[in-house]
Design a protein around this motif. Structure first.
Motif, mmCIF file in Angstrom:
data_model
loop_
_atom_site.group_PDB
_atom_site.id
_atom_site.type_symbol
_atom_site.label_atom_id
_atom_site.label_comp_id
_atom_site.label_asym_id
_atom_site.label_seq_id
_atom_site.Cartn_x
_atom_site.Cartn_y
_atom_site.Cartn_z
ATOM 1 N N GLU A 139 35.046 76.715 8.082
ATOM 2 C CA GLU A 139 35.261 78.123 8.400
ATOM 3 C C GLU A 139 34.520 78.472 9.680
ATOM 4 O O GLU A 139 33.420 77.981 9.939
ATOM 5 C CB GLU A 139 34.733 79.028 7.278
ATOM 6 N N GLU A 140 35.134 79.368 10.463
ATOM 7 C CA GLU A 140 34.518 79.748 11.734
ATOM 8 C C GLU A 140 33.140 80.360 11.533
ATOM 9 O O GLU A 140 32.193 80.067 12.273
ATOM 10 C CB GLU A 140 35.427 80.726 12.492
ATOM 11 N N TYR A 193 32.460 73.899 18.581
ATOM 12 C CA TYR A 193 33.654 74.234 17.806
ATOM 13 C C TYR A 193 33.441 73.903 16.326
ATOM 14 O O TYR A 193 32.635 73.031 15.979
ATOM 15 C CB TYR A 193 34.856 73.450 18.328
ATOM 16 N N PRO A 194 34.191 74.590 15.450
ATOM 17 C CA PRO A 194 34.125 74.229 14.027
ATOM 18 C C PRO A 194 34.591 72.796 13.803
ATOM 19 O O PRO A 194 35.463 72.297 14.516
ATOM 20 C CB PRO A 194 35.089 75.230 13.363
ATOM 21 N N CYS A 253 29.538 78.915 19.670
ATOM 22 C CA CYS A 253 30.629 78.423 18.840
ATOM 23 C C CYS A 253 31.850 79.341 18.954
ATOM 24 O O CYS A 253 31.743 80.564 18.765
ATOM 25 C CB CYS A 253 30.174 78.333 17.378
ATOM 26 N N ILE A 254 33.005 78.753 19.254
ATOM 27 C CA ILE A 254 34.257 79.494 19.368
ATOM 28 C C ILE A 254 35.389 78.656 18.775
ATOM 29 O O ILE A 254 35.230 77.468 18.527
ATOM 30 C CB ILE A 254 34.603 79.837 20.840
ATOM 31 N N SER A 255 36.534 79.286 18.560
ATOM 32 C CA SER A 255 37.720 78.531 18.167
ATOM 33 C C SER A 255 38.191 77.722 19.367
ATOM 34 O O SER A 255 38.137 78.207 20.514
ATOM 35 C CB SER A 255 38.823 79.474 17.701
ATOM 36 N N TYR A 273 33.911 85.376 17.198
ATOM 37 C CA TYR A 273 35.037 85.197 16.296
ATOM 38 C C TYR A 273 35.654 86.560 16.008
ATOM 39 O O TYR A 273 35.018 87.605 16.160
ATOM 40 C CB TYR A 273 34.593 84.527 14.988
ATOM 41 N N ARG A 289 40.919 77.005 20.897
ATOM 42 C CA ARG A 289 41.921 77.483 21.852
ATOM 43 C C ARG A 289 41.473 78.702 22.642
ATOM 44 O O ARG A 289 42.225 79.211 23.464
ATOM 45 C CB ARG A 289 43.226 77.820 21.119
ATOM 46 N N TYR A 290 40.217 79.172 22.399
ATOM 47 C CA TYR A 290 39.783 80.422 23.015
ATOM 48 C C TYR A 290 38.843 80.232 24.203
ATOM 49 O O TYR A 290 38.177 81.176 24.619
ATOM 50 C CB TYR A 290 39.100 81.310 21.971
ATOM 51 N N HIS A 309 37.205 90.518 18.916
ATOM 52 C CA HIS A 309 36.406 89.334 19.207
ATOM 53 C C HIS A 309 34.956 89.809 19.253
ATOM 54 O O HIS A 309 34.567 90.596 20.126
ATOM 55 C CB HIS A 309 36.822 88.722 20.543
#
Length: 300
Positions: free
Chosen positions: A232-233, A226-227, A201-203, A245, A205-206, A173
């Motif tokens: 794409e992340e 979030y994206p 910015c993160i995914s 990421y 679920r994180y 990460h």
């Protein structure tokens, strides 16, 4: 000999890491061949899932081809519902028995090995370190930097599970940022985040994982972003300015004009133990699999 049951993921990189480690630990050509068979089968089935392979046989027929009920040492597979549109069936790993000098090891596929240990179904298991952070590592002002910090953050009243070692199949990460948001001479590190005010910015679920890794003090003035759907992340982080990421080489991040910063936490497969469910034989198996040469072993 006593058989030791170990919960493992049903597919993906963590399962491959376990199979490779077990083959290396036993030094057996037979175990290596079985590991290769399982890996190649699941990679093919992943390609079928993604639509890059188009088999002539349906899933039930392929499952029958993969099975050898006359050979007790042969790996077994099973069918699960996939979460894609239409919920098709997907072939995944079920179980295999591997002989070792200490005793037989029965690898048993589970959708959530970590939770199977938490509910005392198994004494030993492998899963992603990320899940431990997401579920049981307590949040604190200071962040978690490596696997050695994890057990100290697990409340013994919450679970008997502890991390024993990592398998070294590490991706990180990683902090990433657009150069435009950095003051002259600044590094993209934890200290920068602590002074930063704005979107990170993160995914989706994180959230809890990032809070545990960075620490609650560092994200006091941060808002998670979030994206967007299908984005794409790395592209989302470039749009946001700063993000976290998973990365191995960072080439995609650089393609989006991002600067790579600190590796915050290793996302790797870990060997875990539920102390309430293990015995001396299980301890010997854990030592065999972990390997004395691994420098990621953790004190518990």
């Amino acid at each position: 000999m006593t058989e030791v049951r170990i919960a493992v993921p049903r597919k993906g990189r963590p399962l491959e890491a376990v199979l490779e480690r077990l083959a290396d630990a036993t030094g057996s050509d037979g175990v290596a061949a079985v590991a290769d068979q399982i890996t190649s089968t699941l990679r093919y089935e992943k390609a079928v899932t993604k639509g890059t392979k188009h088999p002539d046989l349906d899933a039930y027929s392929r499952l029958a081809d993969y099975s050898d009920l006359d050979d007790p040492a042969a790996p077994e597979f099973t069918l699960l519902r996939d979460d894609r549109e239409g919920m098709p069936r997907r072939i995944v790993f079920d179980s295999v028995t591997v002989p070792t000098e200490t005793g037989d090891v029965r690898l048993v596929g589970r959708e959530e090995p970590f939770r199977a240990l938490r509910t005392h179904e198994f004494g030993l298991g492998f899963d992603s370190a990320d899940l431990v952070l997401e579920e049981v590592v307590s949040l604190a002002p200071e962040g978690v930097g490596d696997l050695a910090d994890v057990n100290a953050r697990i409340d013994p009243r919450d679970t008997d599970v502890r991390v024993l070692s990592g398998l070294g199949d590490t991706v990180y990460h990683t902090l990433m940022a657009k150069p435009e948001i950095l003051p002259p001479g600044a590094d993209v590190d934890r200290e920068f985040v602590a002074d930063y005010e704005g979107d990170l910015c993160i995914s989706p679920r994180y959230e809890r994982l990032v809070e545990a890794v960075l620490g609650t003090r560092a994200i006091e003035d941060v808002s998670f972003a979030y994206p967007e759907n299908g984005e794409e992340e790395e592209a989302a982080i470039a749009r946001t300015g700063l993000g976290v990421y998973l990365t191995v080489t960072g080439s995609t991040a650089r393609d989006h004009g991002l600067v790579l910063g600190d590796h915050l936490f290793p996302s790797e497969t870990v060997l875990m133990e539920n102390r309430a469910e293990t015995n001396g034989t299980a301890d010997h198996i854990a030592d065999l699999i972990a390997g004395a040469e691994l420098d990621t072993a953790i004190s518990v």
